[in-house]
Design a protein around this motif. Structure first.
Motif, PDB file in Angstrom:
ATOM      1  N   GLN A  21       0.800  -1.218   0.000  1.00 40.24           N
ATOM      2  CA  GLN A  21       0.000   0.000   0.000  1.00 40.24           C
ATOM      3  C   GLN A  21       0.836   1.273   0.000  1.00 40.24           C
ATOM      4  O   GLN A  21       0.322   2.341  -0.346  1.00 40.24           O
ATOM      5  CB  GLN A  21      -0.938   0.006   1.206  1.00 40.24           C
ATOM      6  CG  GLN A  21      -2.032  -1.042   1.121  1.00 40.24           C
ATOM      7  CD  GLN A  21      -2.969  -0.990   2.301  1.00 40.24           C
ATOM      8  OE1 GLN A  21      -2.734  -1.641   3.313  1.00 40.24           O
ATOM      9  NE2 GLN A  21      -4.035  -0.225   2.186  1.00 40.24           N
ATOM     10  N   ILE A  22       2.101   1.189   0.405  1.00 41.82           N
ATOM     11  CA  ILE A  22       2.892   2.421   0.524  1.00 41.82           C
ATOM     12  C   ILE A  22       4.232   2.396  -0.205  1.00 41.82           C
ATOM     13  O   ILE A  22       4.717   3.445  -0.631  1.00 41.82           O
ATOM     14  CB  ILE A  22       3.146   2.802   2.001  1.00 41.82           C
ATOM     15  CG1 ILE A  22       4.029   1.764   2.712  1.00 41.82           C
ATOM     16  CG2 ILE A  22       1.836   3.012   2.740  1.00 41.82           C
ATOM     17  CD1 ILE A  22       4.528   2.231   4.078  1.00 41.82           C
ATOM     18  N   ASP A  36      -0.761  -7.036  -8.601  1.00 43.36           N
ATOM     19  CA  ASP A  36      -0.427  -6.375  -9.859  1.00 43.36           C
ATOM     20  C   ASP A  36      -1.307  -6.891 -10.996  1.00 43.36           C
ATOM     21  O   ASP A  36      -1.844  -6.106 -11.785  1.00 43.36           O
ATOM     22  CB  ASP A  36       1.053  -6.595 -10.192  1.00 43.36           C
ATOM     23  CG  ASP A  36       1.979  -5.968  -9.173  1.00 43.36           C
ATOM     24  OD1 ASP A  36       1.720  -4.820  -8.772  1.00 43.36           O
ATOM     25  OD2 ASP A  36       2.953  -6.625  -8.772  1.00 43.36           O
ATOM     26  N   SER A  37      -1.472  -8.207 -11.088  1.00 44.23           N
ATOM     27  CA  SER A  37      -2.295  -8.759 -12.165  1.00 44.23           C
ATOM     28  C   SER A  37      -3.773  -8.522 -11.916  1.00 44.23           C
ATOM     29  O   SER A  37      -4.544  -8.293 -12.860  1.00 44.23           O
ATOM     30  CB  SER A  37      -2.008 -10.252 -12.334  1.00 44.23           C
ATOM     31  OG  SER A  37      -2.132 -10.943 -11.108  1.00 44.23           O
ATOM     32  N   PHE A  38      -4.188  -8.550 -10.647  1.00 40.45           N
ATOM     33  CA  PHE A  38      -5.584  -8.249 -10.320  1.00 40.45           C
ATOM     34  C   PHE A  38      -5.925  -6.830 -10.751  1.00 40.45           C
ATOM     35  O   PHE A  38      -6.969  -6.580 -11.379  1.00 40.45           O
ATOM     36  CB  PHE A  38      -5.791  -8.424  -8.815  1.00 40.45           C
ATOM     37  CG  PHE A  38      -7.197  -8.164  -8.333  1.00 40.45           C
ATOM     38  CD1 PHE A  38      -8.201  -9.099  -8.515  1.00 40.45           C
ATOM     39  CD2 PHE A  38      -7.504  -6.986  -7.676  1.00 40.45           C
ATOM     40  CE1 PHE A  38      -9.493  -8.864  -8.060  1.00 40.45           C
ATOM     41  CE2 PHE A  38      -8.793  -6.739  -7.213  1.00 40.45           C
ATOM     42  CZ  PHE A  38      -9.787  -7.681  -7.408  1.00 40.45           C
ATOM     43  N   ALA A  39      -5.026  -5.887 -10.444  1.00 38.88           N
ATOM     44  CA  ALA A  39      -5.269  -4.490 -10.797  1.00 38.88           C
ATOM     45  C   ALA A  39      -5.198  -4.258 -12.306  1.00 38.88           C
ATOM     46  O   ALA A  39      -5.834  -3.337 -12.830  1.00 38.88           O
ATOM     47  CB  ALA A  39      -4.264  -3.581 -10.079  1.00 38.88           C
ATOM     48  N   GLY A  47     -10.291   2.922 -11.215  1.00 32.46           N
ATOM     49  CA  GLY A  47      -9.434   3.554 -12.200  1.00 32.46           C
ATOM     50  C   GLY A  47      -8.287   2.695 -12.680  1.00 32.46           C
ATOM     51  O   GLY A  47      -7.332   3.205 -13.277  1.00 32.46           O
ATOM     52  N   GLY A  48      -8.340   1.386 -12.405  1.00 30.27           N
ATOM     53  CA  GLY A  48      -7.235   0.508 -12.768  1.00 30.27           C
ATOM     54  C   GLY A  48      -5.970   0.772 -11.981  1.00 30.27           C
ATOM     55  O   GLY A  48      -4.870   0.384 -12.397  1.00 30.27           O
ATOM     56  N   SER A  49      -6.113   1.413 -10.831  1.00 26.16           N
ATOM     57  CA  SER A  49      -4.941   1.808 -10.038  1.00 26.16           C
ATOM     58  C   SER A  49      -4.285   0.603  -9.386  1.00 26.16           C
ATOM     59  O   SER A  49      -4.921  -0.421  -9.124  1.00 26.16           O
ATOM     60  CB  SER A  49      -5.355   2.814  -8.963  1.00 26.16           C
ATOM     61  OG  SER A  49      -6.390   2.274  -8.158  1.00 26.16           O
ATOM     62  N   ASP A  50      -2.988   0.738  -9.121  1.00 26.98           N
ATOM     63  CA  ASP A  50      -2.231  -0.324  -8.478  1.00 26.98           C
ATOM     64  C   ASP A  50      -1.225   0.286  -7.509  1.00 26.98           C
ATOM     65  O   ASP A  50      -1.207   1.489  -7.288  1.00 26.98           O
ATOM     66  CB  ASP A  50      -1.535  -1.221  -9.515  1.00 26.98           C
ATOM     67  CG  ASP A  50      -0.549  -0.457 -10.399  1.00 26.98           C
ATOM     68  OD1 ASP A  50       0.019   0.558  -9.942  1.00 26.98           O
ATOM     69  OD2 ASP A  50      -0.337  -0.881 -11.551  1.00 26.98           O
ATOM     70  N   GLY A  51      -0.369  -0.562  -6.946  1.00 31.66           N
ATOM     71  CA  GLY A  51       0.606  -0.096  -5.962  1.00 31.66           C
ATOM     72  C   GLY A  51       1.990   0.098  -6.522  1.00 31.66           C
ATOM     73  O   GLY A  51       2.967   0.078  -5.756  1.00 31.66           O
ATOM     74  N   ASN A 399      -2.957   6.025   1.594  1.00 38.47           N
ATOM     75  CA  ASN A 399      -2.238   5.054   0.772  1.00 38.47           C
ATOM     76  C   ASN A 399      -3.149   4.403  -0.267  1.00 38.47           C
ATOM     77  O   ASN A 399      -4.309   4.786  -0.420  1.00 38.47           O
ATOM     78  CB  ASN A 399      -1.576   3.997   1.668  1.00 38.47           C
ATOM     79  CG  ASN A 399      -2.560   3.316   2.597  1.00 38.47           C
ATOM     80  OD1 ASN A 399      -3.672   2.966   2.187  1.00 38.47           O
ATOM     81  ND2 ASN A 399      -2.175   3.118   3.845  1.00 38.47           N
ATOM     82  N   TYR A 400      -2.606   3.414  -0.940  1.00 37.23           N
ATOM     83  CA  TYR A 400      -3.365   2.631  -1.916  1.00 37.23           C
ATOM     84  C   TYR A 400      -4.339   1.737  -1.170  1.00 37.23           C
ATOM     85  O   TYR A 400      -3.925   0.804  -0.478  1.00 37.23           O
ATOM     86  CB  TYR A 400      -2.401   1.798  -2.762  1.00 37.23           C
ATOM     87  CG  TYR A 400      -3.077   0.907  -3.768  1.00 37.23           C
ATOM     88  CD1 TYR A 400      -3.840   1.451  -4.808  1.00 37.23           C
ATOM     89  CD2 TYR A 400      -2.947  -0.470  -3.700  1.00 37.23           C
ATOM     90  CE1 TYR A 400      -4.449   0.629  -5.738  1.00 37.23           C
ATOM     91  CE2 TYR A 400      -3.556  -1.296  -4.641  1.00 37.23           C
ATOM     92  CZ  TYR A 400      -4.309  -0.743  -5.656  1.00 37.23           C
ATOM     93  OH  TYR A 400      -4.921  -1.552  -6.581  1.00 37.23           O
ATOM     94  N   GLU A 401      -5.616   2.035  -1.295  1.00 38.50           N
ATOM     95  CA  GLU A 401      -6.623   1.307  -0.532  1.00 38.50           C
ATOM     96  C   GLU A 401      -7.199   0.152  -1.362  1.00 38.50           C
ATOM     97  O   GLU A 401      -8.390   0.054  -1.619  1.00 38.50           O
ATOM     98  CB  GLU A 401      -7.734   2.264  -0.056  1.00 38.50           C
ATOM     99  CG  GLU A 401      -8.678   1.704   0.971  1.00 38.50           C
ATOM    100  CD  GLU A 401      -7.992   0.939   2.094  1.00 38.50           C
ATOM    101  OE1 GLU A 401      -8.488  -0.144   2.415  1.00 38.50           O
ATOM    102  OE2 GLU A 401      -6.969   1.418   2.621  1.00 38.50           O
ATOM    103  N   TRP A 402      -6.264  -0.695  -1.836  1.00 40.89           N
ATOM    104  CA  TRP A 402      -6.618  -1.935  -2.522  1.00 40.89           C
ATOM    105  C   TRP A 402      -7.585  -1.680  -3.678  1.00 40.89           C
ATOM    106  O   TRP A 402      -7.336  -0.804  -4.490  1.00 40.89           O
ATOM    107  CB  TRP A 402      -7.119  -2.964  -1.509  1.00 40.89           C
ATOM    108  CG  TRP A 402      -6.160  -3.196  -0.384  1.00 40.89           C
ATOM    109  CD1 TRP A 402      -6.306  -2.827   0.931  1.00 40.89           C
ATOM    110  CD2 TRP A 402      -4.845  -3.799  -0.467  1.00 40.89           C
ATOM    111  NE1 TRP A 402      -5.195  -3.177   1.663  1.00 40.89           N
ATOM    112  CE2 TRP A 402      -4.285  -3.777   0.838  1.00 40.89           C
ATOM    113  CE3 TRP A 402      -4.111  -4.369  -1.500  1.00 40.89           C
ATOM    114  CZ2 TRP A 402      -3.020  -4.301   1.125  1.00 40.89           C
ATOM    115  CZ3 TRP A 402      -2.844  -4.895  -1.227  1.00 40.89           C
ATOM    116  CH2 TRP A 402      -2.316  -4.849   0.069  1.00 40.89           C
TER     117      TRP A 402
END
Length: 437
Positions: A21-22, A36-39, A47-51, A399-402
């Motif tokens: 997440q960070i 990564d592949s899930f996103a 928005g197709g965002s990832d970490g 942070n990146y909230e999954w």
């Protein structure tokens, strides 16, 4: 506002984060993980965002640790990324361990107690393709990873958790499909629900054999209330409680899996699962309690688990979770009753806001009240006899909230994701003052 003096001597106040997440998974030679592949699959994340960049903690960790220190927090609960330490899930990548070596040294240099979580959901893609948490071999692979990390860091780590929130690893990810790997398969859910606990137990056994102590697991809890006193609604709430709360707590404390959950998962469990239960119930040194909200259940005619969620009347967070502080007291009492000789820690508690920075100030009024009320709920549990030894706020940083991407903000510190500038919120300053006294 409660202060440090209101709690028992030695009570530990901290903040928590998670690697994916960070850190920024594209830095430092980390391998791909199933997030990564899930996103990368359309529709799975906002928005197709990832970490891949996240909060750039990989490069900015010294300043982030300064925020922990300057906030008067005693401890930092962080996680190591399996995909960073072992990009292929098996072989150690020295650069990955070097990063965590520097990070832990940075905590020690600042007088911050390092609390490690070995798995916070970033399974290496290579292992995911081999079946991941649905395959029995994952237990040995996880133990190998745990031992490699602790061989390098264990001399400075004060507490170690094997897994974070196995309900999310198993159910949210394999039954509801909302987290990686995004399955909706009851057989996969049953296998993952068992094998994540077998992995916990196998790693626990291996770490003890290597001489490590102060080992625990972090479980998440969510109150399940019936929508009415009808038989159907009461039964729905009981099933939800068995799946979400009792499955993992009962198993690690020696009570086995609850019958109300086995009614649905039992036919899909791996052969011989009963033979693993004694190992899964091996003694812990401490138990982590994560608590955020409650759910309200109504019975339905759908297939098992035969319940539906209905909205509740309480105030909501920015993502619609009801705010109910007394639930924290209830679960601390419940965990203490299930494991009466085990020290407890609130390892996560916090709320998502949608606040923004204005003139250099982030006034998160709702979060301030949330923190005050949940600290009081923890103190109420202590006064009722619970051996609670610490409280970790989720989270240090926005942070990146999954799957929800970068919209919801759980942090005590605002992060501008474009510039990566950190701005402590009013809640951070409130806690800093409270912990100075």
């Amino acid at each position: 506002m409660l202060t440090r003096k209101d709690f028992p001597p030695g009570f530990r106040f901290g903040v928590a984060t998670a690697a994916y997440q960070i850190e920024g998974s594209s830095f430092g030679g980390a391998g791909p993980c199933h997030w990564d592949s899930f996103a990368a699959t359309p529709g799975n994340t906002a928005g197709g965002s990832d970490g891949s960049r996240a909060c750039d903690h990989y490069h900015r960790w010294p300043g982030d640790l300064d925020l922990v220190r300057d906030g008067n927090f005693d401890s930092y609960r962080f996680s190591t990324s399996w995909a960073r330490v072992m990009p292929d899930g098996v072989n150690v990548h020295p650069e990955g361990l070097d990063f965590y070596d520097r990070l832990v040294d940075g905590m020690v240099a600042r007088g911050i107690a390092p609390v490690l979580t070995l798995y916070h959901w970033d399974l290496p893609s290579a292992l995911s393709l081999q079946g991941g948490w649905c395959h029995r071999d994952i237990a040995e692979r996880f133990a190998d990873y745990a031992c490699a990390v602790m061989a390098r860091l264990g001399d400075r780590i004060e507490m170690t958790a094997t897994l974070n929130e196995p309900w999310c690893i198993a159910w949210l990810s394999h039954f509801l499909g909302k987290h990686a790997p995004g399955l909706r398969d009851i057989r996969a859910t049953a296998h993952a629900s068992h094998y994540c606990l077998l992995a916990h137990a196998t790693a626990l056994q291996a770490l003890r054999a290597d001489g490590h102590g102060n080992l625990g697991i972090v479980l998440n809890f969510e109150t399940a209330h019936p929508a009415s006193r009808s038989t159907a609604d009461m039964a729905a709430a009981a099933r939800r409680d068995a799946i979400y709360n009792r499955w993992f707590l009962d198993a690690v404390t020696g009570a086995g899996y609850p019958a109300l959950a086995l009614d649905g998962l039992g036919p899909h469990m791996p052969a011989g699962w009963q033979d693993d239960m004694a190992l899964i119930a091996a003694p812990l040194d401490w138990l982590g309690v994560n608590y955020y909200t409650r759910s309200i259940l109504r019975g339905s005619d759908e297939l098992w688990p035969s319940f539906k969620f209905v909205p509740g009347p309480l105030p909501k967070t920015g993502i619609g979770w009801e705010i109910r502080p007394e639930g924290l007291t209830e679960f601390l009492l419940r965990a203490a009753a299930a494991a009466p000789h085990l020290p407890l820690y609130v390892t996560e508690n916090g709320m998502a806001g949608l606040e923004s920075q204005k003139c250099g100030i982030v006034d998160d009024t709702t979060r301030q009240g949330f923190i005050r009320d949940h600290l009081q709920a923890a103190l109420d549990a202590i006064k009722a006899g619970v051996d609670l030894r610490g409280f970790y706020q989720w989270s240090l940083l926005d942070n990146y909230e999954w799957a929800l991407g970068y919209g919801p903000r759980f942090g005590l510190v605002h992060v501008d994701y474009t510039t990566q500038i950190r701005t402590p919120k009013v809640s951070y300053h409130m806690l800093r003052e409270a912990l100075s006294r």
